[in-house]
Scaffold this active site. Structure first.
Site, PDB file in Angstrom:
ATOM      1  N   TYR A 181     -35.859 -11.686   3.969  1.00 15.66           N
ATOM      2  CA  TYR A 181     -36.012 -13.071   4.346  1.00 15.66           C
ATOM      3  C   TYR A 181     -38.230 -13.562   3.673  1.00 15.66           C
ATOM      4  O   TYR A 181     -38.874 -12.386   3.586  1.00 15.66           O
ATOM      5  CB  TYR A 181     -36.554 -13.116   5.565  1.00 15.66           C
ATOM      6  CG  TYR A 181     -37.198 -13.088   6.352  1.00 15.66           C
ATOM      7  CD1 TYR A 181     -38.192 -13.658   7.281  1.00 15.66           C
ATOM      8  CD2 TYR A 181     -37.189 -11.241   7.230  1.00 15.66           C
ATOM      9  CE1 TYR A 181     -39.512 -13.154   8.122  1.00 15.66           C
ATOM     10  CE2 TYR A 181     -37.912 -11.610   8.034  1.00 15.66           C
ATOM     11  CZ  TYR A 181     -38.742 -11.509   8.185  1.00 15.66           C
ATOM     12  OH  TYR A 181     -39.687 -11.509   9.536  1.00 15.66           O
ATOM     13  N   CYS A 182     -38.447 -14.497   3.077  1.00  7.99           N
ATOM     14  CA  CYS A 182     -39.998 -14.719   2.999  1.00  7.99           C
ATOM     15  C   CYS A 182     -40.390 -16.126   3.715  1.00  7.99           C
ATOM     16  O   CYS A 182     -39.999 -16.342   5.632  1.00  7.99           O
ATOM     17  CB  CYS A 182     -39.947 -15.121   1.730  1.00  7.99           C
ATOM     18  SG  CYS A 182     -38.775 -16.694   1.141  1.00  7.99           S
ATOM     19  N   ALA A 183     -40.863 -16.291   3.690  1.00  6.49           N
ATOM     20  CA  ALA A 183     -40.960 -17.923   4.467  1.00  6.49           C
ATOM     21  C   ALA A 183     -40.593 -18.688   5.297  1.00  6.49           C
ATOM     22  O   ALA A 183     -40.185 -19.307   6.461  1.00  6.49           O
ATOM     23  CB  ALA A 183     -42.530 -18.269   4.055  1.00  6.49           C
ATOM     24  N   ARG A 223     -36.713 -18.688   3.264  1.00  6.95           N
ATOM     25  CA  ARG A 223     -35.529 -18.543   3.295  1.00  6.95           C
ATOM     26  C   ARG A 223     -35.201 -17.317   2.895  1.00  6.95           C
ATOM     27  O   ARG A 223     -36.162 -15.946   3.838  1.00  6.95           O
ATOM     28  CB  ARG A 223     -35.669 -18.273   1.258  1.00  6.95           C
ATOM     29  CG  ARG A 223     -36.164 -19.457   0.509  1.00  6.95           C
ATOM     30  CD  ARG A 223     -36.305 -20.014  -1.077  1.00  6.95           C
ATOM     31  NE  ARG A 223     -36.541 -20.654  -1.274  1.00  6.95           N
ATOM     32  CZ  ARG A 223     -37.114 -21.211  -2.197  1.00  6.95           C
ATOM     33  NH1 ARG A 223     -36.581 -19.962  -3.585  1.00  6.95           N
ATOM     34  NH2 ARG A 223     -37.789 -21.783  -3.130  1.00  6.95           N
TER      35      ARG A 223
END
Length: 491
Positions: free
Chosen positions: A436-438, A440
């Protein structure tokens, strides 16, 4: 390979985030107590004491950056960001630095290590080397990802699973260390010979040195060139002669020529590049948080690692351009006659102190040179980032919508959302990897046709983005970590 480098760049954000404040502390401390870092100044009084404390506080992390990389990047590179990977990274780092230390290498008869030689210096530079720290993180995280679920026979069951990771990491680190015993000095000595060869090229040689100095930062091998040009490996020693109070008349070159070009780049070029990154960022808050503080570090005291490690692995081609700009400005400073030196690095603090030494010349030219560097770095970085859609801090999601930061989930039942998303992308069997990122969830799937976008939205997510054939990004919003945590349990 590029995908892995970008993953490494993202993983380095965790330890890099700790560096800017330390650089600022060291810069302020240096301004208050220059004698604490080898320059002229008082060694008593309140200012000296305060400065000394600030220098030591900042240096606690700056001087041990390799440790931060070994631990922090290992966590970022592991599949589930488990602390066991951090332990593995530390195990690898400690083992490699020990095995590659001069004390150990000197005891190996087949190495024939002689104190004072370039090979001896090469192994001196392994301790605290950022490259060794990053390599340790890669080894530790890779061993963790591959062996965290290992099941051993009953009589060895205690060492099954995560407990075997450190053991495997240690064995791999021994093999890598043996390889580096032979490879490291060859590369280091080759760079020393390169430095020796470009000394005769005058201003162009100084530019080539500056270019290779920056280009080699990720590997830590820039020390090989530094020993040629700044110190007395081949009888040059631009830094040592400058701070000894000598002038060009006392040596066989224009004293300060191998240091001067760094000042406009570090003090003004990096802030210009940082501004370009902020202006082109899709997540401007993230970009501002990292590059602004890094730019202050570079201006005040010439600590550039927070800026450089923040993007060099995310976008190495841009880092090559960055190194090239150093080379160009070093050639310019040579021919316009600007001369300054540094004891620590090319920041404003050293510029002020070096201006009192006999070898300084035309230090007022830092103003036009600095303005030019700021503009050129800004224009080049902004053009390259936008023209080629490069990944820099704040642009990790190439197709990000600026509105993502304001996305809210349909509900806060993270378990239900995770369950619905998992079913919508084809179930557990269709998932090969997830991160995961910020905002998504980032899936790698076996069959992209099994992903049902309507079902993803029905589960409470905002939408789906497909950057490549087997990649699927589910837009969740700022609470993505909580959904990810539940998803990992299901997987």
């Amino acid at each position: 390979m590029m995908k892995y480098l970008q993953k490494l760049g993202k993983a380095l954000m965790l330890p890099v985030a700790a560096l800017p404040i330390c650089g600022i502390l060291m810069g302020l401390g240096y301004a208050l107590a220059p004698a604490a870092m080898g320059a002229e100044g008082a060694t008593t009084g309140f200012a000296y004491t305060a400065g000394f404390i600030l220098i030591k506080a900042g240096g606690a992390l700056i001087d041990n950056m390799a440790w931060l990389f070994a631990v922090g990047a290992a966590v970022g590179l592991s599949d589930d960001h488990d602390g066991t990977s951090a332990l593995a990274g530390l195990v690898s780092y400690l083992m490699m630095t020990q095995l590659l230390s001069t004390g150990v290498v000197s005891a190996l008869p087949f190495m024939n290590l002689v104190e004072g030689t370039s090979t001896y210096i090469a192994f001196q530079k392994t301790a605290g080397n950022a490259f060794i720290g990053i390599l340790a993180a890669i080894i530790g995280s890779t061993c963790y990802n591959k062996f965290k679920s290992t099941q051993l026979p009953d009589w060895l069951a205690f060492f099954s699973g995560k407990r075997c990771v450190a053991i495997v990491t240690g064995l791999v680190s021994i093999v890598v260390s043996v390889i580096l015993l032979f490879v490291w000095p060859i590369i280091f000595n080759a760079l020393v010979l390169l430095g020796d060869g470009i000394v005769s090229l005058g201003g162009v040689g100084a530019g080539l040195y500056a270019f290779f100095n920056r280009l080699l930062i990720p590997t830590g091998l820039h020390h090989a060139l530094n020993n040629v040009f700044w110190f007395d490996t081949i009888g040059l020693g631009d830094l040592t002669h400058y701070w000894a109070g000598e002038t060009s008349a006392d040596v066989g070159w224009s004293l300060g020529m191998y240091m001067s070009g760094f000042f406009p780049c570090m003090m003004f070029g990096i802030p210009g590049a940082a501004l370009a990154m902020v202006h082109t960022a899709k997540n401007k808050k993230a970009a501002i948080g990292l590059v602004t503080s890094a730019a202050i570090c570079a201006f005040v005291c010439g600590v550039t690692e927070p800026f450089e490690f923040g993007f060099m692995f995310l976008c190495f081609p841009l880092y090559v351009v960055y190194a090239l700009l150093y080379g160009i400005f070093t050639v310019i400073t040579y021919y316009v006659g600007f001369r300054a030196g540094f004891m620590f690095s090319a920041g404003a603090t050293d510029l002020v102190f070096s201006a009192s030494l006999p070898a300084h010349a035309n230090t007022w030219m830092i103003i036009p040179l600095g303005i030019a560097a700021f503009v050129v770095f800004y224009v080049v970085f902004r053009f390259a980032i936008t023209k080629f859609n490069l990944v820099t801090p704040g642009r990790e999601d190439e197709d990000a919508d600026a509105a993502e930061a304001n996305i809210t989930l349909a509900n806060n039942d993270f378990t239900a959302i995770a369950s619905g998303v998992l079913a919508a992308i084809g179930g557990k069997g269709n998932v090969t990897n997830v991160d995961y990122c910020a905002t998504r969830l980032r899936f790698e799937v076996k069959d992209s046709t099994a992903v049902n976008e309507k079902a993803v939205k029905a589960a409470g997510a905002a939408g789906v983005i497909r950057p490549s054939k087997n990649a699927c990004q589910v837009v969740i919003g700022p609470k993505v970590q909580f959904v990810y945590d539940e998803l990992k349990k299901m997987l």
